[in-house]
Design a protein around this motif. Sequence first.
Motif, PDB file in Angstrom:
ATOM      1  N   VAL A 252      25.588  60.162 -63.162  1.00 43.05           N
ATOM      2  CA  VAL A 252      25.088  58.940 -62.417  1.00 43.05           C
ATOM      3  C   VAL A 252      25.427  57.528 -63.142  1.00 43.05           C
ATOM      4  O   VAL A 252      24.917  57.676 -64.381  1.00 43.05           O
ATOM      5  N   ASN A 253      25.994  56.794 -62.520  1.00 42.26           N
ATOM      6  CA  ASN A 253      26.273  55.408 -63.223  1.00 42.26           C
ATOM      7  C   ASN A 253      25.510  54.362 -62.489  1.00 42.26           C
ATOM      8  O   ASN A 253      25.523  54.448 -61.141  1.00 42.26           O
ATOM      9  N   PRO A 254      25.203  53.318 -63.110  1.00 36.16           N
ATOM     10  CA  PRO A 254      24.944  52.103 -62.639  1.00 36.16           C
ATOM     11  C   PRO A 254      25.600  51.464 -61.699  1.00 36.16           C
ATOM     12  O   PRO A 254      26.946  51.383 -61.846  1.00 36.16           O
ATOM     13  N   PHE A 255      25.098  50.755 -60.583  1.00 37.73           N
ATOM     14  CA  PHE A 255      26.144  50.105 -59.559  1.00 37.73           C
ATOM     15  C   PHE A 255      25.134  48.937 -58.832  1.00 37.73           C
ATOM     16  O   PHE A 255      24.207  48.908 -59.372  1.00 37.73           O
ATOM     17  N   TYR A 256      25.942  48.658 -57.947  1.00 37.35           N
ATOM     18  CA  TYR A 256      25.167  47.551 -56.996  1.00 37.35           C
ATOM     19  C   TYR A 256      25.222  47.672 -55.466  1.00 37.35           C
ATOM     20  O   TYR A 256      26.358  47.845 -55.078  1.00 37.35           O
ATOM     21  N   PHE A 257      24.266  47.891 -54.701  1.00 34.33           N
ATOM     22  CA  PHE A 257      24.237  47.636 -53.493  1.00 34.33           C
ATOM     23  C   PHE A 257      22.824  46.748 -53.225  1.00 34.33           C
ATOM     24  O   PHE A 257      22.030  46.744 -53.910  1.00 34.33           O
ATOM     25  N   PRO A 258      23.118  45.775 -52.243  1.00 30.40           N
ATOM     26  CA  PRO A 258      21.827  44.812 -52.033  1.00 30.40           C
ATOM     27  C   PRO A 258      20.669  45.527 -51.812  1.00 30.40           C
ATOM     28  O   PRO A 258      19.629  45.020 -51.651  1.00 30.40           O
ATOM     29  N   PHE A 259      20.830  46.806 -51.015  1.00 32.15           N
ATOM     30  CA  PHE A 259      19.558  47.620 -50.349  1.00 32.15           C
ATOM     31  C   PHE A 259      18.896  48.490 -51.143  1.00 32.15           C
ATOM     32  O   PHE A 259      17.992  49.373 -50.734  1.00 32.15           O
ATOM     33  N   THR A 260      19.472  48.694 -52.313  1.00 33.77           N
ATOM     34  CA  THR A 260      18.803  49.653 -53.381  1.00 33.77           C
ATOM     35  C   THR A 260      18.774  48.799 -54.695  1.00 33.77           C
ATOM     36  O   THR A 260      19.561  48.232 -54.892  1.00 33.77           O
ATOM     37  N   GLU A 261      17.513  49.143 -55.180  1.00 37.47           N
ATOM     38  CA  GLU A 261      17.499  48.670 -56.814  1.00 37.47           C
ATOM     39  C   GLU A 261      16.289  49.420 -57.791  1.00 37.47           C
ATOM     40  O   GLU A 261      15.255  49.657 -57.145  1.00 37.47           O
ATOM     41  N   PRO A 262      17.025  50.141 -58.675  1.00 34.79           N
ATOM     42  CA  PRO A 262      18.384  50.284 -58.943  1.00 34.79           C
ATOM     43  C   PRO A 262      19.214  50.984 -58.026  1.00 34.79           C
ATOM     44  O   PRO A 262      18.859  51.747 -57.241  1.00 34.79           O
ATOM     45  N   SER A 263      20.733  50.811 -58.244  1.00 37.23           N
ATOM     46  CA  SER A 263      21.762  51.255 -57.550  1.00 37.23           C
ATOM     47  C   SER A 263      22.453  52.375 -58.265  1.00 37.23           C
ATOM     48  O   SER A 263      22.786  51.773 -59.483  1.00 37.23           O
ATOM     49  N   PHE A 264      23.104  53.364 -57.928  1.00 37.35           N
ATOM     50  CA  PHE A 264      23.781  54.120 -58.587  1.00 37.35           C
ATOM     51  C   PHE A 264      25.136  54.510 -57.950  1.00 37.35           C
ATOM     52  O   PHE A 264      25.218  54.604 -56.612  1.00 37.35           O
ATOM     53  N   GLU A 265      26.067  54.938 -58.793  1.00 42.03           N
ATOM     54  CA  GLU A 265      27.392  55.602 -58.040  1.00 42.03           C
ATOM     55  C   GLU A 265      27.120  57.178 -58.800  1.00 42.03           C
ATOM     56  O   GLU A 265      26.984  57.268 -59.778  1.00 42.03           O
ATOM     57  N   PHE A 266      27.230  58.040 -57.854  1.00 44.93           N
ATOM     58  CA  PHE A 266      27.139  59.315 -57.903  1.00 44.93           C
ATOM     59  C   PHE A 266      28.293  60.364 -58.145  1.00 44.93           C
ATOM     60  O   PHE A 266      29.094  60.051 -57.037  1.00 44.93           O
ATOM     61  N   ALA A 267      28.707  60.591 -59.151  1.00 41.58           N
ATOM     62  CA  ALA A 267      29.825  61.711 -59.230  1.00 41.58           C
ATOM     63  C   ALA A 267      29.764  63.121 -59.582  1.00 41.58           C
ATOM     64  O   ALA A 267      28.381  63.379 -60.067  1.00 41.58           O
ATOM     65  N   LEU A 268      30.236  63.812 -58.973  1.00 40.27           N
ATOM     66  CA  LEU A 268      30.146  65.385 -59.476  1.00 40.27           C
ATOM     67  C   LEU A 268      31.437  65.998 -60.087  1.00 40.27           C
ATOM     68  O   LEU A 268      32.662  65.513 -59.983  1.00 40.27           O
ATOM     69  N   SER A 269      31.130  67.134 -60.730  1.00 42.92           N
ATOM     70  CA  SER A 269      32.084  67.609 -61.482  1.00 42.92           C
ATOM     71  C   SER A 269      32.859  68.495 -60.569  1.00 42.92           C
ATOM     72  O   SER A 269      32.680  68.817 -59.513  1.00 42.92           O
ATOM     73  N   CYS A 270      34.341  68.243 -60.655  1.00 43.53           N
ATOM     74  CA  CYS A 270      35.284  68.638 -59.830  1.00 43.53           C
ATOM     75  C   CYS A 270      35.122  70.042 -59.241  1.00 43.53           C
ATOM     76  O   CYS A 270      35.118  70.845 -60.044  1.00 43.53           O
ATOM     77  N   PRO A 271      34.727  70.198 -57.895  1.00 48.95           N
ATOM     78  CA  PRO A 271      34.252  71.833 -57.486  1.00 48.95           C
ATOM     79  C   PRO A 271      35.625  72.603 -57.663  1.00 48.95           C
ATOM     80  O   PRO A 271      35.444  73.873 -57.562  1.00 48.95           O
ATOM     81  N   PHE A 272      36.982  71.956 -57.752  1.00 46.89           N
ATOM     82  CA  PHE A 272      37.947  72.811 -57.806  1.00 46.89           C
ATOM     83  C   PHE A 272      38.413  73.222 -59.288  1.00 46.89           C
ATOM     84  O   PHE A 272      38.471  74.477 -59.609  1.00 46.89           O
ATOM     85  N   CYS A 273      38.827  72.236 -60.093  1.00 45.97           N
ATOM     86  CA  CYS A 273      39.366  72.477 -61.328  1.00 45.97           C
ATOM     87  C   CYS A 273      38.082  72.655 -62.063  1.00 45.97           C
ATOM     88  O   CYS A 273      38.360  73.002 -63.474  1.00 45.97           O
ATOM     89  N   GLU A 274      36.984  71.786 -62.112  1.00 43.76           N
ATOM     90  CA  GLU A 274      35.712  72.120 -62.973  1.00 43.76           C
ATOM     91  C   GLU A 274      36.228  71.375 -64.183  1.00 43.76           C
ATOM     92  O   GLU A 274      35.956  71.837 -65.471  1.00 43.76           O
ATOM     93  N   GLY A 275      37.340  70.192 -64.107  1.00 40.17           N
ATOM     94  CA  GLY A 275      37.745  69.461 -65.328  1.00 40.17           C
ATOM     95  C   GLY A 275      38.779  70.044 -66.172  1.00 40.17           C
ATOM     96  O   GLY A 275      39.210  69.848 -67.370  1.00 40.17           O
ATOM     97  N   LYS A 276      39.276  71.504 -65.750  1.00 41.35           N
ATOM     98  CA  LYS A 276      40.350  72.143 -66.577  1.00 41.35           C
ATOM     99  C   LYS A 276      41.537  71.929 -66.156  1.00 41.35           C
ATOM    100  O   LYS A 276      42.354  72.466 -66.953  1.00 41.35           O
TER     101      LYS A 276
END
Length: 348
Positions: A252-276
């Motif tokens: 979860v990283n901080p981000f900006y949207f007018p309609f949320t405060e605080p706002s986040f950008e949400f990433a997930l570990s790659c469901p395919f390679c799992e980073g490998k």
Amino acid sequence: MSSHDDIAAVRDQLLARYETLETKSDILKSAELKQLFGKIPSLPPAERGAFGQAINQLSNELKEKVAADAHAANELPAIDVTAPFDTNASKPDLLPSQHGTIHPLTQEIAKLSDIFGRMGYVVEQSREIDDQYHMFEALNFPKGHPARDDYDTFMTEEKDTDGEPFVAPAHTSTMQNRILKKYKQNLADGEAIAAIVPDRVFRNEDLDARHEHTFYQLEGIYVAKGVHAGMLIATLQKFLEEYYGKKLDVRVNPFYFPFTEPSFEFALSCPFCEGKDDSCKVCSGEGWVELLGCGMIHPNVLKAADIDPNEYTGFAFGCGIDRLVMMKHQIEDVRHFESAKLDFLRQF
Ligand code: DAH
């Protein structure tokens, strides 16, 4: 005669009778089947399991037969074999003998709705034409707000009563204000407002393998007393694990949207390679996939629906559905979805 011979004999009788029946499903109510089931308690305990299984097998065989015949009789339209049709091999898609399939996005939207339904969310629909108030103002983008330009919004030439063009909604957040108002009574009753909107959105963008003018978003909102960001993250993580059927790490990283405060950008570990896998096409070898925007609903958005932000808090999120599905099925180009290519669509 062993008990299993009984079953074989009854099977022969029932199959013969089946052919003569007018109402095929009557076979499932036959006295012989009931008698077989009735016999189970009189058998030595060691034999009951196998005997019961054998009867079930017969009963299932009959059910399948009935279902298959019902399908053939009722569901396929009568075909006039004398009618001419186009057998031109260059147009094989036009053969009337081929059935349609449910669009992959429609199939996946049903799954997403089911997962959120089990978490207590209601499913709402968006619209194909909306106004600037719901697209922007109600979401804390006042007139002239620079972030309005980020949405590449299609607008009509026709103006509404305020002299503003209508819009083709460029996000499903347009429904937030309506949902908050519609379900406000939940809050007074001590319940939460919990809704998702999986629906179509439109943007005037340059098209490529990752950008399409028409795509789908999953909007979610949750409002109650004492809602906090931990609940947002746990909800999204649970949802994504259900959807992909495996444990996933989230970032979860901080981000900006007018309609949320605080706002986040949400990433997930790659469901395919799992980073490998450094050459993974899904995450470009980064091990993380940016998936959605989210945050705690801005007080002004609650106020626009006459909800007191000092009493209630909530979270919201917006996720590209095409993206979710592309990752699930390893689809390399978003434009396939709207392409009407039957070869693509029939794979799902
Ligand atoms: N509406 C945003 C978009 O289309 C996505 C989004 C971000 C929705 C954050 C939300 C949210 O509800 O809280 O880019």
